[in-house]
Design an enzyme around this catalytic site. Structure first.
Site, PDB file in Angstrom:
ATOM      1  N   PHE A  31      58.096 -31.203  24.710  1.00  0.00           N
ATOM      2  CA  PHE A  31      57.311 -32.257  25.358  1.00  0.00           C
ATOM      3  C   PHE A  31      56.385 -31.673  26.419  1.00  0.00           C
ATOM      4  O   PHE A  31      56.796 -30.821  27.213  1.00  0.00           O
ATOM      5  CB  PHE A  31      58.231 -33.274  26.055  1.00  0.00           C
ATOM      6  N   ASP A  32      55.157 -32.159  26.439  1.00  0.00           N
ATOM      7  CA  ASP A  32      54.268 -31.939  27.567  1.00  0.00           C
ATOM      8  C   ASP A  32      54.741 -32.863  28.691  1.00  0.00           C
ATOM      9  O   ASP A  32      55.556 -33.771  28.455  1.00  0.00           O
ATOM     10  CB  ASP A  32      52.832 -32.267  27.133  1.00  0.00           C
ATOM     11  N   LEU A  33      54.227 -32.666  29.904  1.00  0.00           N
ATOM     12  CA  LEU A  33      54.638 -33.506  31.029  1.00  0.00           C
ATOM     13  C   LEU A  33      53.543 -34.489  31.450  1.00  0.00           C
ATOM     14  O   LEU A  33      53.658 -35.694  31.222  1.00  0.00           O
ATOM     15  CB  LEU A  33      55.037 -32.621  32.216  1.00  0.00           C
ATOM     16  N   VAL A  73      55.105 -32.669  21.381  1.00  0.00           N
ATOM     17  CA  VAL A  73      54.604 -33.992  21.733  1.00  0.00           C
ATOM     18  C   VAL A  73      53.732 -33.828  22.973  1.00  0.00           C
ATOM     19  O   VAL A  73      54.194 -33.329  24.009  1.00  0.00           O
ATOM     20  CB  VAL A  73      55.747 -34.984  22.025  1.00  0.00           C
TER      21      VAL A  73
END
Length: 218
Positions: A10-12, A169
């Site tokens: 996951f990106d933040l 994502v």
């Protein structure tokens, strides 16, 4: 897309958290402190997502030395309470918990400095869902998204995670391109900071957390 993932990255910013106000406010103060014209709000939004050093070079036309100074000024301003002026997108915390409970290893892969990413995830009680948390290094030796994705994959492998079918994502083309450098497909979320044109770099796009959940959990 397959819905049996061995790991999910996951990106933040723009994916888990709506952090644009905190980032753009610090950026505006950074330009002012450097004695440079402050870009418009729309122009500052382009800085949210890509590695900051590269963004200063590309969008502000800075030299390497100027960009290095700008990153240092920004980080000094953004450190502490400023970075917590953010919010988790509705439904995302619940999705992370569901993925964790399903036994799928989660990794964070963000261009934000790693210590800042950890602070933010711990603040919102989300760090417990992640097997590894990877961000940019303080010295900028690891800042390109491809390098961050590589480090996340290496750390996952080091703890015995299968990398047979990982997925990324994110919300920007930088996420998709960085993941693609390692053969990882990307799902882009439309609630982030990317433009519609950036969706071309992704394997799939989703407009809601429910849609994302179906692609990640079936």
């Amino acid at each position: 897309m397959t819905r049996t993932w061995s790991a999910i990255l996951f990106d933040l910013d723009g994916t888990i958290t709506d952090s644009a106000p905190a980032i753009t406010n610090s950026l505006a103060r950074t330009f002012a402190l450097l004695g440079r014209p402050v870009p418009t709000d729309a122009e500052l939004l382009a800085y949210v997502g890509p590695p900051l050093f590269a963004a200063f070079r590309e969008y502000a036309g800075m030299t390497e030395e100027e960009a290095t100074e700008a990153v240092a000024v920004y980080r000094a301003d953004y450190h502490g309470e400023a970075m917590l002026d953010t919010a988790v997108y509705p439904g995302v915390a619940g999705l992370l918990q569901r993925v964790h409970e399903a036994g799928i290893p989660l990794a964070l892969a963000t261009s934000k400095p790693e210590h800042a990413a950890i602070t933010i995830l711990e603040h919102f009680d989300l760090a417990r869902f992640f097997t590894v948390i990877v961000g940019a290094s303080d010295a900028e030796t690891r800042s390109a998204k491809a390098d961050i994705v590589e480090e996340a994959l290496n750390r996952l492998a080091a703890v015995g995670t299968s990398l047979s079918t990982p997925v990324m994502v994110g919300d920007r083309s930088y996420d998709a391109e960085g993941a693609a450098a390692h053969g990882v497909p990307t799902i882009l979320v439309e609630w982030g900071y990317g433009s519609p044109a950036e969706a071309a770099a992704a394997t799939a796009t989703v407009y809601s957390v429910d849609q994302l959940a179906k692609l990640l959990l079936g």
